[in-house]
Structure formats: C-alpha cells, structure tokens
Enzyme design. Structure first.
Site, PDB file in Angstrom:
ATOM      1  N   ASN A   1      22.703  -1.306-126.828  1.00  0.00           N
ATOM      2  CA  ASN A   1      22.018  -1.020-125.206  1.00  0.00           C
ATOM      3  C   ASN A   1      21.300   0.330-125.083  1.00  0.00           C
ATOM      4  OD1 ASN A   1      21.211  -2.894-123.432  1.00  0.00           O
ATOM      5  ND2 ASN A   1      23.510  -3.392-123.051  1.00  0.00           N
TER       6      ASN A   1
ATOM      7  N   LEU B   1      33.893   1.092-122.208  1.00  0.00           N
ATOM      8  CA  LEU B   1      35.176  -0.155-121.732  1.00  0.00           C
ATOM      9  C   LEU B   1      35.696   0.708-120.623  1.00  0.00           C
ATOM     10  CD1 LEU B   1      34.974  -2.745-124.590  1.00  0.00           C
ATOM     11  CD2 LEU B   1      33.498  -2.419-122.798  1.00  0.00           C
TER      12      LEU B   1
ATOM     13  N   ASN C   1      25.690   2.646-114.648  1.00  0.00           N
ATOM     14  CA  ASN C   1      26.411   1.499-116.001  1.00  0.00           C
ATOM     15  C   ASN C   1      25.693   0.440-115.481  1.00  0.00           C
ATOM     16  OD1 ASN C   1      28.141   0.334-117.157  1.00  0.00           O
ATOM     17  ND2 ASN C   1      29.355  -0.308-115.286  1.00  0.00           N
TER      18      ASN C   1
ATOM     19  N   HIS D   1      26.707  -3.873-115.529  1.00  0.00           N
ATOM     20  CA  HIS D   1      27.144  -4.547-115.857  1.00  0.00           C
ATOM     21  C   HIS D   1      26.636  -5.806-116.487  1.00  0.00           C
ATOM     22  CE1 HIS D   1      31.345  -6.117-115.086  1.00  0.00           C
ATOM     23  NE2 HIS D   1      30.305  -7.542-114.181  1.00  0.00           N
TER      24      HIS D   1
ATOM     25  N   ASP E   1      33.007  -1.259-111.098  1.00  0.00           N
ATOM     26  CA  ASP E   1      32.063  -1.652-111.015  1.00  0.00           C
ATOM     27  C   ASP E   1      32.097  -1.657-109.390  1.00  0.00           C
ATOM     28  OD1 ASP E   1      31.762  -2.523-113.635  1.00  0.00           O
ATOM     29  OD2 ASP E   1      32.579  -4.068-113.147  1.00  0.00           O
TER      30      ASP E   1
ATOM     31  N   GLU F   1      18.847  -6.678-120.266  1.00  0.00           N
ATOM     32  CA  GLU F   1      19.756  -5.320-120.078  1.00  0.00           C
ATOM     33  C   GLU F   1      18.455  -5.240-120.771  1.00  0.00           C
ATOM     34  OE1 GLU F   1      24.169  -6.519-120.313  1.00  0.00           O
ATOM     35  OE2 GLU F   1      23.461  -5.786-122.400  1.00  0.00           O
TER      36      GLU F   1
END
Length: 188
Positions: free
Chosen positions: A14, A84, A101, A103, A144, A173
C-alpha cells in the site's frame, strides 16, 4: 505541497501504491516512511525511491523519539498502511483527524486487536459472508473504531479461498486508498 507520514510493518504494497499514485501529482512532495519492523520489505521499497525511512521500536515509541520525529517532519496527513501496532494515544490526540487507517473488512465486523490480514479473510470465509471489503477510517484511541471515511465492498464467491478474498480486497485498497488520501489533502 503536502507531506505524508506513512506507517507500515510489512511488505509495503500500500505504501508503494500510494507513492506511485502521487508520483506525477503535484499535491504531495514529501514522504516519510515509519517502520516498526527492521526486517520489513517496505524499507527496501522506500529506499529504492529515495524516500526517507525511520525505523523505531517500543523504546523510541515510549521515550518520545517517534513523536519528535513526526513533529520535525510536520505531516499534513499520517497514513497507517499495514501498520500492526496500536497507534499511540498521545499522537492520536496531537494529530486529531489527521491519522487514517485502512482495514481489510467492513467495520465494525472483523475489527479489533489481532484482526488483520489473513486473520480477517479467514474469519470472513468461516462465517460465509456474502461480501467483504475495505474500510478507510480516522484513527482514534481504540482499534478500528474511528469515524468511517469510506467503505467499498466486493462479493465473496462460493468457491473463494482466503487468498482469493485477499486479492479482491487488495484491489479495492489499491484503487480507493490513494484517492481518499488525495481528497483529504485537498481539504487542508
């Protein structure tokens, strides 16, 4: 011109995709890749593009060195791209609504501590979900649970394996994460 701080822990796909997206775009002119794993492949990917890398551990996180590095860089946006660890609460407060973020699931399902990568995809498969997707969200003090910016879905076909789900989610993504980053930077 904007600055992005990119946090990662692993392969950096990413991170690489984001840098590629903005390569011929006049919005972003500086990156800093911050890595908590000295063996992460993202380090090599960043160095090949002459993007500075800062490797940190729990000590640098807890003694304020990481916060100082971020303050010196002065990011317009902090992007967690496969990072992480739980993002430090003091930095969440300092950079309120500047930390995002991605997810690999449709939150609130399959979020929280330990729910990342293949663990998410295996859970989606085990529960026979008809669809899954991505959630791009602001980061708050809980895993999250920050405000959702964007969710995109993909069907989970009957014959899919966890690897098939991972590929479908990764395609989402790659498509949507840079666009959301661009939109957020345009508002700054």
């Amino acid at each position: 011109m904007k600055k992005i701080a990119l946090f990662a822990s692993g392969s950096g796909t990413n991170v690489e995709n984001i840098i590629n997206y903005f390569e011929n775009n006049s919005i972003v002119n500086q990156y800093l890749v911050l890595v908590n794993n000295p063996h992460a492949k993202v380090i090599e990917k960043a160095e090949k593009r002459n993007v500075p890398v800062y490797i940190f551990d729990k000590n640098k996180l807890n003694n304020g060195e990481l916060a100082e590095k971020l303050a010196t860089f002065e990011p317009d946006l902090i992007v967690l791209a496969g990072f992480l660890w739980k993002f430090p609460e003091d930095l969440v407060k300092k950079y309120h609504n500047q930390v995002i973020n991605i997810h690999p699931a449709l939150l609130p399902k399959y979020g929280g501590k330990g729910m990342y990568g293949h663990f998410v995809h295996e859970a989606v498969l085990a529960n026979k979900e008809p669809e899954t997707g991505i959630t791009i969200h602001f980061v708050n003090e809980n895993y999250d649970e920050g405000a959702i910016i964007l969710q995109e879905t993909t069907p989970v076909e009957v014959h899919y394996t966890a690897e098939d789900i991972a590929k479908a989610v990764q395609a989402l993504e790659y498509k949507h994460f840079p666009i959301v980053i661009e939109q957020l930077l345009a508002k700054k």
